[in-house]
Design an enzyme around this catalytic site. Sequence first.
Site, PDB file in Angstrom:
ATOM      1  N   TYR A  52      32.779  40.580  45.428  1.00 12.91           N
ATOM      2  CA  TYR A  52      34.113  40.349  44.623  1.00 12.91           C
ATOM      3  C   TYR A  52      35.028  41.107  45.465  1.00 12.91           C
ATOM      4  CZ  TYR A  52      37.093  39.028  40.803  1.00 12.91           C
ATOM      5  OH  TYR A  52      38.303  38.679  40.050  1.00 12.91           O
ATOM      6  N   GLY A 151      32.422  26.180  32.749  1.00 19.00           N
ATOM      7  CA  GLY A 151      33.348  26.895  32.013  1.00 19.00           C
ATOM      8  C   GLY A 151      34.759  26.873  32.555  1.00 19.00           C
ATOM      9  N   VAL A 152      35.117  26.906  33.877  1.00 21.25           N
ATOM     10  CA  VAL A 152      36.485  26.674  34.239  1.00 21.25           C
ATOM     11  C   VAL A 152      36.775  25.187  34.350  1.00 21.25           C
ATOM     12  CG1 VAL A 152      37.854  26.989  36.456  1.00 21.25           C
ATOM     13  CG2 VAL A 152      36.442  28.818  35.778  1.00 21.25           C
TER      14      VAL A 152
END
Length: 325
Positions: A52, A151-152
């Site tokens: 990330y 989900g997105v």
Amino acid sequence: MRAWQVERLGEPIDVMSLVDVEVPSIGPDEVLVKARAIAINFPDVLLARGEYQVKPELPFTPGLELCGEVVEIGSNVSHLTLGQRVIGSKIGVLAEFAVLDGAMTFAAPDSLSDEEAAALYIGHQTGFFGLHRRAHLKAGETLLVHAAAGGVGTAAVQLGKAAGARVIGVVGSAAKIDVAKTAGADFVIDRSKDDFVAVVNEITRGRGADVIYDPVGGDVFERSTKCIAFEGRIVVVGFASGAIGVAKANHALVKNYGILGLHWGLYATKAPQLIAEAHRELTDLADAGEVRPVVGEILPFEDAAVAIQKLAAGDTVGRLVVTLV
């Protein structure tokens, strides 16, 4: 309190442990929230792997969004009350208690369950900013949503329909078609069987999609440039495929389309008032029944590492949420 920690970098199931730590203290601009439900996000996978963009010092607690109850309020926070059900976002919320920025903590919509409210913050805020602030989606336009059963993706499908767009969803398998349809997609393409470029161009009679919402990246992004409309907009949301697509400036010039990046988290530091405005609009949409996070599976808090590993495997639909009540 109990909190999940990443103790070394690797696959979530291998590097996460449930440990006992002290309940954190708050500052004057913060609130302490007792977690009721915590939504799992793909950045949780990336955090565990060390991939990330933010790299916390080991060991650290992952988790990015939750719904919970306010149990302590900083002296400078005036818009929240003790016992209020709220939602918030910050790295480190995968624990029984979490400290949140008071200004970025909002009342949970009464129309949503704890699990749904926990999943509202990031996915629907991202969709709202991507479709409205970045792409300026208009009623009557055609919206193409990749990973439309995730989900997105389901959030973007719902928001596109609420805006009056015609929505085409792309999913990775036949098993995910119904999820995208239930979210509101007018057409759903199974890319494991059909070429989404050809189908989109057929549906739009060669015009292409006005807005393409892409959380996948890689080849999906590059092929999307072949079904984008004149003056269309491709919104780059993420790279769930693990590959970053290459943008060809000459192709964008010749076809008159735009490529728009969306780093939603940047708004918290650059324009936080816009996040509060978006939350008010999303609450109205939720209360009107036009958006509702699609929760595909609910697991107990003790299985959080399993939940994050499920998301890493890419075989989930909707949102994964862990609960503590």
